[in-house]
Write an enzyme that holds these catalytic residues in place. Structure first.
Site, mmCIF file in Angstrom:
data_model
loop_
_atom_site.group_PDB
_atom_site.id
_atom_site.type_symbol
_atom_site.label_atom_id
_atom_site.label_comp_id
_atom_site.label_asym_id
_atom_site.label_seq_id
_atom_site.Cartn_x
_atom_site.Cartn_y
_atom_site.Cartn_z
ATOM 1 N N LYS A 11 0.826 -1.217 0.000
ATOM 2 C CA LYS A 11 0.000 0.000 0.000
ATOM 3 C C LYS A 11 0.867 1.277 0.000
ATOM 4 C CE LYS A 11 -3.967 -2.252 2.258
ATOM 5 N NZ LYS A 11 -4.966 -2.159 3.349
ATOM 6 N N TYR A 51 -12.501 -2.134 -3.678
ATOM 7 C CA TYR A 51 -13.006 -2.187 -2.301
ATOM 8 C C TYR A 51 -14.530 -2.080 -2.240
ATOM 9 C CZ TYR A 51 -8.377 -2.112 -0.098
ATOM 10 O OH TYR A 51 -7.116 -2.445 0.346
ATOM 11 N N PHE A 59 -15.583 3.840 6.809
ATOM 12 C CA PHE A 59 -14.207 4.168 6.427
ATOM 13 C C PHE A 59 -13.971 4.118 4.924
ATOM 14 C CE2 PHE A 59 -14.142 -0.415 7.597
ATOM 15 C CZ PHE A 59 -13.667 -0.964 6.421
ATOM 16 N N ARG A 87 -2.005 -14.234 4.785
ATOM 17 C CA ARG A 87 -2.767 -13.577 5.863
ATOM 18 C C ARG A 87 -2.021 -13.682 7.192
ATOM 19 N NH1 ARG A 87 -7.027 -10.271 4.323
ATOM 20 N NH2 ARG A 87 -7.920 -10.645 6.365
ATOM 21 N N THR A 93 -5.537 -6.721 10.911
ATOM 22 C CA THR A 93 -5.807 -5.466 10.196
ATOM 23 C C THR A 93 -5.280 -4.265 10.971
ATOM 24 O OG1 THR A 93 -7.828 -6.495 9.357
ATOM 25 C CG2 THR A 93 -7.642 -4.104 9.105
ATOM 26 N N ARG A 104 2.446 -6.231 9.381
ATOM 27 C CA ARG A 104 1.755 -5.070 9.938
ATOM 28 C C ARG A 104 2.331 -4.647 11.287
ATOM 29 N NH1 ARG A 104 -4.165 -6.950 7.655
ATOM 30 N NH2 ARG A 104 -4.195 -5.634 5.794
ATOM 31 N N ASN A 114 -2.016 0.340 6.660
ATOM 32 C CA ASN A 114 -1.489 -0.892 7.255
ATOM 33 C C ASN A 114 -0.640 -1.716 6.291
ATOM 34 O OD1 ASN A 114 -3.554 -1.849 5.704
ATOM 35 N ND2 ASN A 114 -4.704 -2.806 7.363
ATOM 36 N N HIS A 117 -2.215 -5.422 1.561
ATOM 37 C CA HIS A 117 -3.497 -6.104 1.374
ATOM 38 C C HIS A 117 -3.194 -7.538 0.986
ATOM 39 C CE1 HIS A 117 -7.357 -7.349 -0.385
ATOM 40 N NE2 HIS A 117 -6.630 -7.850 -1.362
ATOM 41 N N GLU A 128 -9.355 -11.007 -7.813
ATOM 42 C CA GLU A 128 -8.449 -9.852 -7.651
ATOM 43 C C GLU A 128 -7.256 -9.950 -8.601
ATOM 44 O OE1 GLU A 128 -7.663 -9.770 -3.413
ATOM 45 O OE2 GLU A 128 -9.723 -9.187 -2.965
HETATM 46 P P1 RTP Z 1 -7.071 -5.988 3.326
HETATM 47 O O1 RTP Z 1 -8.438 -6.226 2.734
HETATM 48 O O2 RTP Z 1 -6.498 -4.628 2.947
HETATM 49 O O3 RTP Z 1 -6.124 -7.101 3.090
HETATM 50 O O4 RTP Z 1 -7.216 -5.908 4.897
HETATM 51 P P2 RTP Z 1 -8.133 -6.749 5.873
HETATM 52 O O5 RTP Z 1 -8.819 -7.853 5.127
HETATM 53 O O6 RTP Z 1 -7.281 -7.091 7.040
HETATM 54 O O7 RTP Z 1 -9.185 -5.665 6.320
HETATM 55 P P3 RTP Z 1 -10.648 -5.320 5.743
HETATM 56 O O8 RTP Z 1 -11.618 -5.481 6.850
HETATM 57 O O9 RTP Z 1 -10.887 -6.053 4.459
HETATM 58 O O10 RTP Z 1 -10.500 -3.773 5.453
HETATM 59 C C1 RTP Z 1 -9.888 -3.323 4.262
HETATM 60 C C2 RTP Z 1 -8.954 -2.183 4.582
HETATM 61 O O11 RTP Z 1 -9.712 -1.053 5.008
HETATM 62 C C3 RTP Z 1 -8.957 -0.292 5.934
HETATM 63 N N1 RTP Z 1 -9.708 -0.204 7.173
HETATM 64 N N2 RTP Z 1 -9.864 0.917 7.822
HETATM 65 N N3 RTP Z 1 -10.597 2.910 9.684
HETATM 66 C C4 RTP Z 1 -10.997 1.650 9.893
HETATM 67 O O12 RTP Z 1 -11.662 1.311 10.840
HETATM 68 C C5 RTP Z 1 -10.607 0.657 8.904
HETATM 69 N N4 RTP Z 1 -10.920 -0.640 8.922
HETATM 70 C C6 RTP Z 1 -10.359 -1.165 7.826
HETATM 71 C C7 RTP Z 1 -7.632 -1.022 6.140
HETATM 72 O O13 RTP Z 1 -6.677 -0.470 5.221
HETATM 73 C C8 RTP Z 1 -7.992 -2.432 5.740
HETATM 74 O O14 RTP Z 1 -6.841 -3.156 5.383
HETATM 75 MG MG MG Z 2 -9.942 -7.537 3.341
#
Ligand code: RTP
Ligand code: MG
Length: 140
Positions: A11, A51, A59, A87, A93, A104, A114, A117, A128
């Site tokens: 990122k 996304y 967010f 993962r 996250t 992370r 973070n 992805h 993807e």
């Molecule tokens: P990713 O999709 O980026 O691999 O991350 P992830 O599965 O661990 O997290 P996900 O729930 O899919 O959220 C996607 C991305 O959104 C941002 N985020 N911001 N401000 C917040 O509360 C918040 N929560 C999530 C993060 O960049 C997250 O990786």
């Molecule tokens: Mg995700």
């Protein structure tokens, strides 16, 4: 366990700090081969579609803005159990909850910035990967 592919993004917070090589070293040291990779500037439309599943989340707009705030490195990683392995290497996250030694925990700035992805299922990995790469760009 068969060889599998997953999709990864380094990122903007990480490309800005020149962490691409350090993050790739973690993948390569842990059995994930980088079989495709390119540095791109995502468009707003691309980030919103990528996304899309989070469109209703509070967010969403911040996340899209962050993901287009600088270059990203999109990648295909290949190895045994690659989706789950990646993962695990990424960590939680929110870096505050990420285990010691994870990408992370080592590098992330915040829950949003973070650093990486990674696809959350083999099915999403295939979607993807196809979104960002032509088959001819992936060399296993
Ligand atoms: P990713 O999709 O980026 O691999 O991350 P992830 O599965 O661990 O997290 P996900 O729930 O899919 O959220 C996607 C991305 O959104 C941002 N985020 N911001 N401000 C917040 O509360 C918040 N929560 C999530 C993060 O960049 C997250 O990786
Ligand atoms: Mg995700």
């Amino acid at each position: 366990m068969a060889t599998e592919r997953t999709f990864s993004i380094i990122k903007p917070d990480a490309t800005r700090r020149n962490l691409t090589g350090k993050i790739n070293a973690v993948f390569e040291a842990n059995g994930l081969a980088i079989v495709a990779q390119k540095r791109i500037q995502m468009t707003r439309a691309q980030a919103e579609e990528f996304y899309g599943v989070h469109r209703a989340r509070p967010f969403f707009n911040d996340l899209v803005g962050f993901m287009i705030s600088g270059p990203v490195v999109v990648q295909v990683l290949e190895g045994e159990n690659a989706v789950a392995k990646n993962r695990e290497l990424m960590g939680a996250t929110n870096p505050a909850n990420a285990a010691e030694g994870t990408i992370r925990k080592l590098f992330a700035e915040s829950i949003e910035a973070n650093s990486v992805h990674g696809s959350d299922s083999a099915e999403n990995a295939a979607i993807e990967i196809a979104y960002f790469f032509a088959g001819s760009e992936i060399v296993g």
